[in-house]
Scaffold this motif. Structure first.
Motif, PDB file in Angstrom:
ATOM      1  N   ALA A  73      23.745  43.423  45.533  1.00 58.44           N
ATOM      2  CA  ALA A  73      24.872  43.415  44.594  1.00 58.44           C
ATOM      3  C   ALA A  73      25.873  44.520  44.923  1.00 58.44           C
ATOM      4  O   ALA A  73      27.090  44.292  44.909  1.00 58.44           O
ATOM      5  N   ASN A  74      25.376  45.708  45.231  1.00 57.82           N
ATOM      6  CA  ASN A  74      26.269  46.823  45.552  1.00 57.82           C
ATOM      7  C   ASN A  74      27.056  46.578  46.830  1.00 57.82           C
ATOM      8  O   ASN A  74      28.236  46.930  46.919  1.00 57.82           O
ATOM      9  N   THR A  75      26.413  45.977  47.823  1.00 54.66           N
ATOM     10  CA  THR A  75      27.088  45.732  49.095  1.00 54.66           C
ATOM     11  C   THR A  75      28.184  44.682  48.939  1.00 54.66           C
ATOM     12  O   THR A  75      29.311  44.874  49.419  1.00 54.66           O
ATOM     13  N   VAL A  76      27.890  43.604  48.240  1.00 57.26           N
ATOM     14  CA  VAL A  76      28.898  42.566  48.016  1.00 57.26           C
ATOM     15  C   VAL A  76      30.053  43.135  47.185  1.00 57.26           C
ATOM     16  O   VAL A  76      31.228  42.913  47.484  1.00 57.26           O
ATOM     17  N   ALA A  86      34.160  43.677  48.147  1.00 56.65           N
ATOM     18  CA  ALA A  86      35.281  43.209  47.323  1.00 56.65           C
ATOM     19  C   ALA A  86      36.232  44.354  46.986  1.00 56.65           C
ATOM     20  O   ALA A  86      37.453  44.189  47.075  1.00 56.65           O
ATOM     21  N   ILE A  87      35.696  45.490  46.618  1.00 55.69           N
ATOM     22  CA  ILE A  87      36.538  46.642  46.271  1.00 55.69           C
ATOM     23  C   ILE A  87      37.396  47.055  47.459  1.00 55.69           C
ATOM     24  O   ILE A  87      38.552  47.427  47.306  1.00 55.69           O
ATOM     25  N   LEU A  88      36.828  46.967  48.653  1.00 55.43           N
ATOM     26  CA  LEU A  88      37.540  47.362  49.868  1.00 55.43           C
ATOM     27  C   LEU A  88      38.332  46.217  50.502  1.00 55.43           C
ATOM     28  O   LEU A  88      38.944  46.399  51.551  1.00 55.43           O
ATOM     29  N   SER A 110      36.505  37.629  43.743  1.00 54.96           N
ATOM     30  CA  SER A 110      37.591  38.526  44.161  1.00 54.96           C
ATOM     31  C   SER A 110      37.975  38.292  45.612  1.00 54.96           C
ATOM     32  O   SER A 110      39.149  38.353  45.971  1.00 54.96           O
ATOM     33  N   LEU A 111      36.976  38.027  46.440  1.00 54.94           N
ATOM     34  CA  LEU A 111      37.224  37.762  47.860  1.00 54.94           C
ATOM     35  C   LEU A 111      37.515  36.286  48.137  1.00 54.94           C
ATOM     36  O   LEU A 111      37.775  35.915  49.279  1.00 54.94           O
ATOM     37  N   MET A 112      37.447  35.446  47.083  1.00 52.91           N
ATOM     38  CA  MET A 112      37.547  33.994  47.238  1.00 52.91           C
ATOM     39  C   MET A 112      36.532  33.502  48.270  1.00 52.91           C
ATOM     40  O   MET A 112      36.805  32.622  49.086  1.00 52.91           O
ATOM     41  N   PHE A 113      35.366  34.077  48.213  1.00 50.02           N
ATOM     42  CA  PHE A 113      34.247  33.712  49.077  1.00 50.02           C
ATOM     43  C   PHE A 113      33.468  32.626  48.355  1.00 50.02           C
ATOM     44  O   PHE A 113      32.648  32.901  47.491  1.00 50.02           O
TER      45      PHE A 113
END
Length: 126
Positions: free
Chosen positions: A22-25, A29-31, A67-70
Motif C-alpha cells: 500500500a505504501n509503495t503504490v 501516486a504522490i510522486l 490517481s495514476l489512472m492505473f
C-alpha cells in the motif's frame, strides 16, 4: 533514483507485506511515478493479501491506482469486493476515498466495479 528503487522493489516483491504494498503504490501516486512493471507486480502481489489489509490500506491502494489512472481491473475488482466485506470497519475518509477512486476509474456493476479490461493485461488503459 526512482527507477533504481523500482528495480530493487521488483527484485524483492514477494517479501512485501500489505503495508509495504500500500505504501509503495501510494508513494508512486504522490510522486506521479507511473512505472507500469512495478505497478503490475505490486497489483499481482497485493491480490492474495487483500483480506489481510486494513481499510486504510485498501482505500489508499485504490486511491493511488485512481490517481495514476492505473486501471488494473482485477485489482480494482478485488479491492471493491474486499472493501464490501469489511465496510463496517471503514471510517468516513476511507469510504469517501474508496468511492472517489472507483468513480475516477469509471468502474461500475452490481458490486461497484466491472471487468471491461479482460484479464488485466495492458494496465495502462484508461
Amino acid at each position: 533514483l526512482l527507477h533504481a528503487i523500482s528495480s530493487a522493489s521488483l527484485a524483492r516483491i514477494s517479501a512485501l507485506d500489505c503495508q509495504n504494498i500500500a505504501n509503495t503504490v501510494w508513494s508512486c501516486a504522490i510522486l506521479w511515478f507511473h512505472h507500469v512493471p512495478l505497478l503490475d507486480a505490486l497489483s499481482s502481489e497485493a491480490m492474495p493479501k487483500l483480506p489481510l489489509m486494513y481499510p486504510q490500506s485498501l482505500a489508499n491502494t485504490a486511491w493511488a491506482c485512481a490517481s495514476l489512472m492505473f486501471r488494473h481491473m482485477p485489482l480494482l475488482n478485488a479491492l471493491a469486493r474486499q472493501s464490501m466485506r469489511s465496510l463496517s470497519e471503514f471510517e468516513a475518509l476511507e469510504l469517501t476515498n474508496m468511492a472517489w477512486s472507483l468513480a475516477r476509474v469509471t468502474c461500475r456493476d452490481s458490486t461497484g466495479v466491472d471487468d471491461d479490461a479482460g484479464d488485466g493485461a495492458g494496465s495502462t488503459g484508461g
